[in-house]
Design an enzyme around this catalytic site. Structure first.
Site, PDB file in Angstrom:
ATOM      1  N   ARG A 108      11.478 -31.495  26.550  1.00  0.00           N
ATOM      2  CA  ARG A 108      11.128 -30.211  25.747  1.00  0.00           C
ATOM      3  C   ARG A 108      10.340 -29.976  25.106  1.00  0.00           C
ATOM      4  O   ARG A 108       9.167 -30.976  24.729  1.00  0.00           O
ATOM      5  CB  ARG A 108      12.382 -30.462  24.907  1.00  0.00           C
ATOM      6  CG  ARG A 108      12.143 -28.069  23.465  1.00  0.00           C
ATOM      7  CD  ARG A 108      12.297 -27.585  25.129  1.00  0.00           C
ATOM      8  NE  ARG A 108      12.280 -26.597  23.396  1.00  0.00           N
ATOM      9  CZ  ARG A 108      11.223 -25.754  23.307  1.00  0.00           C
ATOM     10  NH1 ARG A 108      10.235 -25.922  23.417  1.00  0.00           N
ATOM     11  NH2 ARG A 108      12.103 -24.408  22.307  1.00  0.00           N
ATOM     12  N   GLU A 116      14.216 -16.396  26.272  1.00  0.00           N
ATOM     13  CA  GLU A 116      14.972 -16.645  27.194  1.00  0.00           C
ATOM     14  C   GLU A 116      15.903 -16.792  28.145  1.00  0.00           C
ATOM     15  O   GLU A 116      15.340 -15.206  28.948  1.00  0.00           O
ATOM     16  CB  GLU A 116      16.429 -16.839  25.888  1.00  0.00           C
ATOM     17  CG  GLU A 116      15.950 -17.170  24.418  1.00  0.00           C
ATOM     18  CD  GLU A 116      16.139 -19.091  24.757  1.00  0.00           C
ATOM     19  OE1 GLU A 116      17.576 -18.762  25.669  1.00  0.00           O
ATOM     20  OE2 GLU A 116      15.895 -19.575  24.397  1.00  0.00           O
ATOM     21  N   ARG A 156      17.061 -33.583  24.357  1.00  0.00           N
ATOM     22  CA  ARG A 156      16.194 -33.360  25.131  1.00  0.00           C
ATOM     23  C   ARG A 156      15.007 -34.098  24.259  1.00  0.00           C
ATOM     24  O   ARG A 156      14.838 -34.514  23.386  1.00  0.00           O
ATOM     25  CB  ARG A 156      15.760 -32.559  25.199  1.00  0.00           C
ATOM     26  CG  ARG A 156      16.976 -31.368  25.958  1.00  0.00           C
ATOM     27  CD  ARG A 156      16.211 -30.187  26.042  1.00  0.00           C
ATOM     28  NE  ARG A 156      16.118 -29.715  24.726  1.00  0.00           N
ATOM     29  CZ  ARG A 156      16.145 -28.067  24.460  1.00  0.00           C
ATOM     30  NH1 ARG A 156      16.112 -27.189  25.511  1.00  0.00           N
ATOM     31  NH2 ARG A 156      16.149 -27.797  22.931  1.00  0.00           N
TER      32      ARG A 156
END
Length: 235
Positions: A108, A116, A156
């Site tokens: 990430r 999004e 992540r």
């Protein structure tokens, strides 16, 4: 007449200074080799391999981007040691997706939030596909350096990603901000910037003034944080 050594003579030989020095040399070499392997050559294939030491001291990870599935994260195959360790000529990155699924890390990008994409029947944000295409063209199939900062709730690795271009080494988060493909991360919890928060905010401000990317939407622009509040939290 042949001399016969006694157990007493053998004991004295074991404690001879040369024998002690040799033993110490072998032990020290083995220990340093093990430390070198753990720090520089041991592959990180899951977050379980990411030792607290690597996170605490931000040990850099060199590897290959195998997949880009969103505008601010990607899949990464660790190739420790790079070319010097044989990657690219003695060893190759697997191409089998089934193998890669269990041997790649989800990264990430630190300090930013991209628009999004459509999830669970929710509409996509403007520029979400643009951000994905931009990141995919910028990183997919390239070797990068990741500086890990933390592991988030989705398992992540949150970290800084740098990639080599003709004009030098580039900070990917910074480049996305510069092109208006992302904004500075809004969340107060889990935010990671390294030492670059002020720099990132200056790049965002410039992109907003120049109306680049998502900033071209003007007052219609909804930040990823506001989008999540509207469509995922019912606000």
């Amino acid at each position: 007449m042949a001399l016969i050594s006694t157990p007493h003579d053998q004991d004295i030989g074991i404690f001879h200074p040369k024998v002690i020095l040799l033993s110490l040399g072998i032990t020290t070499t083995a220990y340093l080799s093990y430390r070198f392997y753990r720090r520089y050559l041991k592959p990180v294939r899951s977050i379980l391999d990411l030792t607290p030491e690597r996170l605490e001291y931000n040990h850099k990870l060199y590897g290959y981007v195998t997949r880009v599935g969103d505008g601010d994260n990607f899949r990464f195959y660790h190739t420790p040691g790079g070319v010097l360790a044989g990657w690219g000529w003695l060893k190759t990155v697997p191409k089998n997706n089934r193998v890669l699924k269990n041997e790649t890390l989800m990264i990430r990008l630190c300090g930013i939030d991209a628009p999004e994409r459509a999830h669970f029947g929710k509409p996509e944000q403007p520029f979400s596909e643009d951000a994905l295409r931009w990141l995919r063209s910028y990183l997919l199939g390239r070797y990068v350096v990741v500086t890990p900062y933390s592991v988030d709730q989705y398992k992540r690795i949150v970290g800084r990603c740098q990639v080599w271009k003709w004009t030098g080494k580039k900070d990917v988060s910074a480049e996305m901000l510069k092109h208006g493909m992302a904004i500075v991360y809004e969340g107060k919890v889990g935010a990671e910037f390294g030492d670059n928060e002020d720099w990132y905010r200056r790049l965002e401000k410039r992109a907003r003034l120049l109306k680049r990317g998502l900033w071209s939407l003007g007052s219609k622009m909804l930040t990823p944080g506001d989008y999540k509040k509207t469509y995922y939290r019912g606000n």
